[in-house]
Design an enzyme around this catalytic site. Structure first.
Site, PDB file in Angstrom:
ATOM      1  N   CYS A 203    -131.120  46.776 -27.705  1.00 52.23           N
ATOM      2  CA  CYS A 203    -130.542  47.826 -26.751  1.00 52.23           C
ATOM      3  C   CYS A 203    -131.398  48.226 -25.703  1.00 52.23           C
ATOM      4  O   CYS A 203    -132.642  48.931 -26.204  1.00 52.23           O
ATOM      5  CB  CYS A 203    -129.946  48.669 -27.588  1.00 52.23           C
ATOM      6  SG  CYS A 203    -129.216  50.109 -26.406  1.00 52.23           S
TER       7      CYS A 203
ATOM      8  N   CYS B   3    -131.977  57.278 -26.247  1.00 53.70           N
ATOM      9  CA  CYS B   3    -131.593  57.119 -27.598  1.00 53.70           C
ATOM     10  C   CYS B   3    -132.706  57.065 -28.727  1.00 53.70           C
ATOM     11  O   CYS B   3    -133.699  56.023 -28.253  1.00 53.70           O
ATOM     12  CB  CYS B   3    -130.444  55.853 -27.758  1.00 53.70           C
ATOM     13  SG  CYS B   3    -129.899  55.787 -29.643  1.00 53.70           S
TER      14      CYS B   3
ATOM     15  N   CYS C 266    -132.488  50.196 -31.441  1.00 50.75           N
ATOM     16  CA  CYS C 266    -131.988  48.878 -31.873  1.00 50.75           C
ATOM     17  C   CYS C 266    -132.744  48.057 -31.157  1.00 50.75           C
ATOM     18  O   CYS C 266    -133.033  48.185 -30.002  1.00 50.75           O
ATOM     19  CB  CYS C 266    -130.490  48.852 -31.565  1.00 50.75           C
ATOM     20  SG  CYS C 266    -129.680  50.072 -32.650  1.00 50.75           S
TER      21      CYS C 266
ATOM     22  N   GLU D 206    -125.991  57.074 -17.134  1.00 48.63           N
ATOM     23  CA  GLU D 206    -125.087  56.453 -16.650  1.00 48.63           C
ATOM     24  C   GLU D 206    -123.699  56.521 -17.119  1.00 48.63           C
ATOM     25  O   GLU D 206    -123.588  56.400 -18.339  1.00 48.63           O
ATOM     26  CB  GLU D 206    -125.736  54.903 -16.383  1.00 48.63           C
ATOM     27  CG  GLU D 206    -126.945  54.759 -15.650  1.00 48.63           C
ATOM     28  CD  GLU D 206    -127.501  53.438 -15.650  1.00 48.63           C
ATOM     29  OE1 GLU D 206    -127.953  53.114 -14.428  1.00 48.63           O
ATOM     30  OE2 GLU D 206    -127.591  52.614 -16.341  1.00 48.63           O
TER      31      GLU D 206
ATOM     32  N   CYS E 272    -122.544  46.453 -21.421  1.00 45.71           N
ATOM     33  CA  CYS E 272    -123.107  46.954 -22.659  1.00 45.71           C
ATOM     34  C   CYS E 272    -124.495  46.763 -22.785  1.00 45.71           C
ATOM     35  O   CYS E 272    -125.177  45.702 -22.804  1.00 45.71           O
ATOM     36  CB  CYS E 272    -122.594  46.587 -23.644  1.00 45.71           C
ATOM     37  SG  CYS E 272    -120.916  47.088 -24.224  1.00 45.71           S
TER      38      CYS E 272
ATOM     39  N   CYS F 281    -116.646  54.226 -19.654  1.00 45.54           N
ATOM     40  CA  CYS F 281    -117.676  54.320 -20.831  1.00 45.54           C
ATOM     41  C   CYS F 281    -118.734  55.345 -20.507  1.00 45.54           C
ATOM     42  O   CYS F 281    -119.394  55.573 -19.709  1.00 45.54           O
ATOM     43  CB  CYS F 281    -118.339  53.082 -20.583  1.00 45.54           C
ATOM     44  SG  CYS F 281    -119.562  52.744 -21.645  1.00 45.54           S
TER      45      CYS F 281
HETATM   46  N1  SAH Z   1    -124.965  54.084 -29.960  1.00 48.10           N
HETATM   47  C1  SAH Z   1    -123.617  53.758 -30.318  1.00 48.10           C
HETATM   48  C2  SAH Z   1    -122.930  53.608 -28.801  1.00 48.10           C
HETATM   49  C3  SAH Z   1    -123.689  52.811 -27.573  1.00 48.10           C
HETATM   50  S1  SAH Z   1    -123.981  51.409 -27.402  1.00 48.10           S
HETATM   51  C4  SAH Z   1    -123.763  52.442 -30.775  1.00 48.10           C
HETATM   52  O1  SAH Z   1    -124.596  52.009 -30.987  1.00 48.10           O
HETATM   53  O2  SAH Z   1    -122.484  52.010 -31.268  1.00 48.10           O
HETATM   54  C5  SAH Z   1    -122.406  50.636 -27.200  1.00 48.10           C
HETATM   55  C6  SAH Z   1    -122.378  49.243 -27.697  1.00 48.10           C
HETATM   56  O3  SAH Z   1    -123.262  48.049 -26.950  1.00 48.10           O
HETATM   57  C7  SAH Z   1    -122.778  48.981 -29.156  1.00 48.10           C
HETATM   58  O4  SAH Z   1    -121.935  48.366 -29.950  1.00 48.10           O
HETATM   59  C8  SAH Z   1    -124.194  48.179 -28.869  1.00 48.10           C
HETATM   60  O5  SAH Z   1    -124.427  47.720 -30.012  1.00 48.10           O
HETATM   61  C9  SAH Z   1    -123.988  47.305 -28.059  1.00 48.10           C
HETATM   62  N2  SAH Z   1    -125.185  46.853 -27.081  1.00 48.10           N
HETATM   63  C10 SAH Z   1    -126.237  47.523 -26.934  1.00 48.10           C
HETATM   64  N3  SAH Z   1    -127.119  46.825 -26.265  1.00 48.10           N
HETATM   65  C11 SAH Z   1    -126.361  45.709 -26.020  1.00 48.10           C
HETATM   66  C12 SAH Z   1    -126.806  44.359 -25.336  1.00 48.10           C
HETATM   67  N4  SAH Z   1    -128.013  44.141 -24.827  1.00 48.10           N
HETATM   68  N5  SAH Z   1    -126.044  43.374 -25.104  1.00 48.10           N
HETATM   69  C13 SAH Z   1    -124.622  43.488 -25.774  1.00 48.10           C
HETATM   70  N6  SAH Z   1    -124.381  44.671 -26.449  1.00 48.10           N
HETATM   71  C14 SAH Z   1    -124.979  45.663 -26.499  1.00 48.10           C
HETATM   72 FE1  SF4 Z   2    -128.954  53.999 -29.499  1.00 49.92          FE
HETATM   73 FE2  SF4 Z   2    -128.493  51.430 -28.365  1.00 49.92          FE
HETATM   74 FE3  SF4 Z   2    -128.690  51.765 -30.963  1.00 49.92          FE
HETATM   75 FE4  SF4 Z   2    -126.462  52.463 -29.675  1.00 49.92          FE
HETATM   76  S1  SF4 Z   2    -127.263  50.316 -29.647  1.00 49.92           S
HETATM   77  S2  SF4 Z   2    -127.546  53.396 -31.270  1.00 49.92           S
HETATM   78  S3  SF4 Z   2    -127.507  53.430 -27.811  1.00 49.92           S
HETATM   79  S4  SF4 Z   2    -130.450  52.132 -29.577  1.00 49.92           S
END
Ligand code: SAH
Ligand code: SF4
Length: 386
Positions: A134, A127, A131, A107, A357, A120
């Site tokens: 996420c 991934c 995390c 996406e 995000c 974006c």
């Molecule tokens: N993998 C990279 C880039 C993609 S995530 C990273 O982790 O930085 C982009 C941003 O969205 C990151 O700061 C991530 O921590 C945040 N993010 C991921 N899941 C989220 C959620 N459920 N609510 C708010 N921010 C989130």
């Molecule tokens: Fe991967 Fe989501 Fe963690 Fe970014 S925030 S590194 S996309 S698992």
């Protein structure tokens, strides 16, 4: 779906042995023509056709001469990924689901704001870093995107507004590598695609307006400092290792001190001395959003060249985490502001189309085993790099 997109969709066929010119940086394109026994300047012409004019049909690249076009047509193609669906939010945000070879979906999201529009972009299908907050991480990992699939998201966004035809290719003014995936685990393809974003013969976006966001792959960040000057965002989310280990598992490998050192190194390598790192901090109710977390963060980042971006957690189905109240967000913000930081709170855009995000899930095939394999391979590669 507009007719321009529909025809793009039809052009995007199955996997093909031909070289996809869409993903070649200027240097790679020049080498491609030299290898063909052609003059280097052909690269500039082809880049302009693809990225300024939005042309995918080599026959239409009329300044190449018929013989060269025939030759190119046999061995090369310009093949963007395929848009499967497009959703427009009531706030103007547009989200695309894009099919990539191998069956996955990614996406990307365009967020228009006063005077600019930020795209974006995803870097991987899924991934591997998992995390805890996420939704992309919950999908597991399928594969890296090619450079063509990454820059193809910029190309498709412009195409979807018919902006190549109107000569308004600058409809995308900013790019953030904050879609699905960890960009530093797909290093070469991400760097090639970002080169095209910055390249005047392609999109000509300023290096300050292209931002790579990383969860903290420190050795790869050190490598990036040697080859790139884009802006840097780092996903911190916690003021100490104990908490960050739970939220961002890669922290167990590259703890906060190591990560911040790599960030300093990155900033230090830039010619522009005024640059700062954007520290991203997703606020999760009762987990990392307390006053003492803010105070600890203020101490941690003292003397670190940064601004702080607070992101209230965006909910998704498989998660028990909650978004903090507006009051909790303000309280956290105030502590940091009082400590002298520049702090912004990310407003949620595209909420009605799940475009915020961490809500980008795409569709990932063969989740867990591939994910484990990739993580192991990535870590080996990282150790070598470091
Ligand atoms: N993998 C990279 C880039 C993609 S995530 C990273 O982790 O930085 C982009 C941003 O969205 C990151 O700061 C991530 O921590 C945040 N993010 C991921 N899941 C989220 C959620 N459920 N609510 C708010 N921010 C989130
Ligand atoms: Fe991967 Fe989501 Fe963690 Fe970014 S925030 S590194 S996309 S698992």
């Amino acid at each position: 779906m507009t007719s321009a997109i529909a025809s793009t969709a039809q052009q995007s066929a199955q996997e093909s042995p031909r070289v996809n010119l869409l993903g070649l940086s200027l240097r790679q394109m020049e080498q491609f023509f030299l290898d063909l026994g052609e003059k280097k300047f052909r690269a500039q012409q082809v880049l302009k056709w693809i990225h300024h004019a939005g042309v995918t049909d080599i026959v239409q690249m009329t300044n190449l001469g018929k013989a060269l076009r025939d030759k190119l047509g046999d061995i090369a193609e310009v093949r963007p990924p395929r848009i499967v669906s497009q959703h427009d939010s009531s706030d103007g945000t547009r989200k695309w689901a894009i099919a990539v070879d191998g069956g996955g979906l990614i996406e990307s999201v365009l967020i228009p704001e006063a005077g600019r529009a930020t795209l974006c972009v995803s870097s991987q299908v899924g991934c591997s870093l998992d995390c805890s907050f996420c939704s992309t991480g919950k999908q597991g990992f399928q594969r890296d995107l090619s450079a063509a699939e990454i820059i193809g998201q910029v190309w498709l966004a412009i195409k979807s507004y018919d902006a190549f035809q109107s000569g308004n290719g600058r409809i995308v003014t900013n790019v953030v590598m904050m879609g699905m995936g960890e960009p530093l685990l797909n290093f070469d393809n991400v760097v090639a695609a970002m080169d095209l974003m910055l390249e005047d013969l392609a999109y000509g976006i300023s290096k300050r307006r292209v931002t790579l966001s990383t969860s903290g792959v420190a050795p790869a960040l050190d490598r990036l400092a040697e080859v790139s000057e884009v802006s840097l965002a780092v996903s911190l989310h916690a003021p100490n290792d104990e908490l960050r280990n739970q939220l961002v598992p890669i922290n167990r490998k590259y703890p906060i001190a190591v990560l911040l050192e790599s960030c300093r190194n990155y900033i230090g390598a830039q010619r522009d001395s005024k640059r700062v790192v954007t520290v991203e901090y997703t606020l999760i109710a009762g987990v990392n959003d307390q006053r003492e977390h803010a105070r600890e963060l203020a101490v941690l980042l003292r003397d670190f060249p940064c601004k702080i971006n607070l992101i209230p957690f965006n909910t998704f189905e498989q998660s028990d985490y909650q978004r903090p109240s507006g009051n909790a967000v303000s309280r956290f913000w105030q502590v940091l502001v009082d400590a002298g930081y520049i702090v912004t709170v990310r407003t949620t855009r595209g909420d009605d189309i799940n475009a915020a995000c961490g809500q980008l899930v795409g569709q990932v095939v063969d989740r867990t085993r591939r994910s484990e394999r990739h993580r192991a391979a990535a870590e080996t590669q990282i150790i070598e790099v470091g």
